[in-house]
Design a protein around this motif. Sequence first.
Motif, PDB file in Angstrom:
ATOM      1  N   UNK A 100       0.869  -1.173   0.000  1.00  0.00           N
ATOM      2  CA  UNK A 100       0.000   0.000   0.000  1.00  0.00           C
ATOM      3  C   UNK A 100       0.904   1.221   0.000  1.00  0.00           C
ATOM      4  N   UNK A 101       0.742   2.068  -1.023  1.00  0.00           N
ATOM      5  CA  UNK A 101       1.666   3.200  -1.167  1.00  0.00           C
ATOM      6  C   UNK A 101       0.992   4.374  -1.866  1.00  0.00           C
ATOM      7  N   UNK A 102       1.352   5.559  -1.411  1.00  0.00           N
ATOM      8  CA  UNK A 102       0.950   6.803  -2.056  1.00  0.00           C
ATOM      9  C   UNK A 102       2.235   7.461  -2.533  1.00  0.00           C
ATOM     10  N   UNK A 103       2.375   7.635  -3.843  1.00  0.00           N
ATOM     11  CA  UNK A 103       3.519   8.362  -4.399  1.00  0.00           C
ATOM     12  C   UNK A 103       3.050   9.786  -4.673  1.00  0.00           C
ATOM     13  N   UNK A 104       3.484  10.703  -3.828  1.00  0.00           N
ATOM     14  CA  UNK A 104       3.043  12.086  -3.977  1.00  0.00           C
ATOM     15  C   UNK A 104       3.871  12.797  -5.048  1.00  0.00           C
ATOM     16  N   UNK A 105       3.221  13.746  -5.727  1.00  0.00           N
ATOM     17  CA  UNK A 105       3.838  14.467  -6.835  1.00  0.00           C
ATOM     18  C   UNK A 105       4.232  15.896  -6.480  1.00  0.00           C
ATOM     19  N   UNK A 106       3.876  16.334  -5.264  1.00  0.00           N
ATOM     20  CA  UNK A 106       4.280  17.666  -4.807  1.00  0.00           C
ATOM     21  C   UNK A 106       4.106  17.736  -3.291  1.00  0.00           C
ATOM     22  N   UNK A 107       4.545  18.828  -2.691  1.00  0.00           N
ATOM     23  CA  UNK A 107       4.493  18.966  -1.234  1.00  0.00           C
ATOM     24  C   UNK A 107       3.071  19.001  -0.697  1.00  0.00           C
ATOM     25  N   UNK A 108       2.144  19.563  -1.464  1.00  0.00           N
ATOM     26  CA  UNK A 108       0.741  19.601  -1.023  1.00  0.00           C
ATOM     27  C   UNK A 108       0.198  18.174  -0.936  1.00  0.00           C
ATOM     28  N   UNK A 109       0.464  17.349  -1.951  1.00  0.00           N
ATOM     29  CA  UNK A 109       0.013  15.954  -1.913  1.00  0.00           C
ATOM     30  C   UNK A 109       0.635  15.211  -0.732  1.00  0.00           C
ATOM     31  N   UNK A 110       1.893  15.480  -0.438  1.00  0.00           N
ATOM     32  CA  UNK A 110       2.547  14.825   0.713  1.00  0.00           C
ATOM     33  C   UNK A 110       1.819  15.187   2.006  1.00  0.00           C
ATOM     34  N   UNK A 111       1.565  16.471   2.198  1.00  0.00           N
ATOM     35  CA  UNK A 111       0.908  16.942   3.422  1.00  0.00           C
ATOM     36  C   UNK A 111      -0.502  16.366   3.542  1.00  0.00           C
ATOM     37  N   UNK A 112      -1.270  16.421   2.466  1.00  0.00           N
ATOM     38  CA  UNK A 112      -2.630  15.886   2.479  1.00  0.00           C
ATOM     39  C   UNK A 112      -2.601  14.382   2.759  1.00  0.00           C
ATOM     40  N   UNK A 113      -1.647  13.665   2.179  1.00  0.00           N
ATOM     41  CA  UNK A 113      -1.520  12.218   2.409  1.00  0.00           C
ATOM     42  C   UNK A 113      -1.299  11.934   3.884  1.00  0.00           C
ATOM     43  N   UNK A 114      -0.396  12.661   4.502  1.00  0.00           N
ATOM     44  CA  UNK A 114      -0.106  12.469   5.928  1.00  0.00           C
ATOM     45  C   UNK A 114      -1.344  12.767   6.777  1.00  0.00           C
TER      46      UNK A 114
END
Length: 178
Positions: A100-114
């Motif tokens: 199970x993995x989320x590969x984020x494409x920018x800092x906003x996606x990283x923050x929202x994922x967390x």
Amino acid sequence: MTKNLQITTLGGGCFWCTEAVFQEVKGIEKVVSGYSGGNAPGRPTYREICSGLTGHAEVIQLTFDANVISFEDILVIFMTTHDPTTLNQQGADRGTQYRSVIYYHNDVQKKVSEEVLKQIQPYYNDKIVTEISPSTIFYEATIEHQNYYRENTQQGYCSFVIEPKLAKLRKLHADKLR
């Protein structure tokens, strides 16, 4: 209205399952099955991925219209239509390629994922083990792996593995469906 197209890459076990789920969601413009996150040189083959030796995960790459569906809503759908608490496994599919993995494409996606993982955790008895990592090279799977559910609905895997995920999607997220 102008479209606000964005990309995300998600792995929730076999890409046939996650592909089938997101093909039913409003605002998803394109779903492509493939591989990401590995360290083997060159373009990996399906057989190499299945060996578990390349480090790649089976993923889908979504192109979505953020004016229709938010990245947060995509992650909530993703996290509730697969089991994010099993390490390197979804059902009978086992190995790092099924993580199970989320590969984020920018800092906003990283923050929202967390944030989404923190919000979802209380709904699970076990710890969420979904990896959150920066996006890497995405390799598109071969044509026979694209649109698998739609073209193979009579296959046993589709009936026993994919259809229950679609039923869960329809029950939990009916307002987000096409």
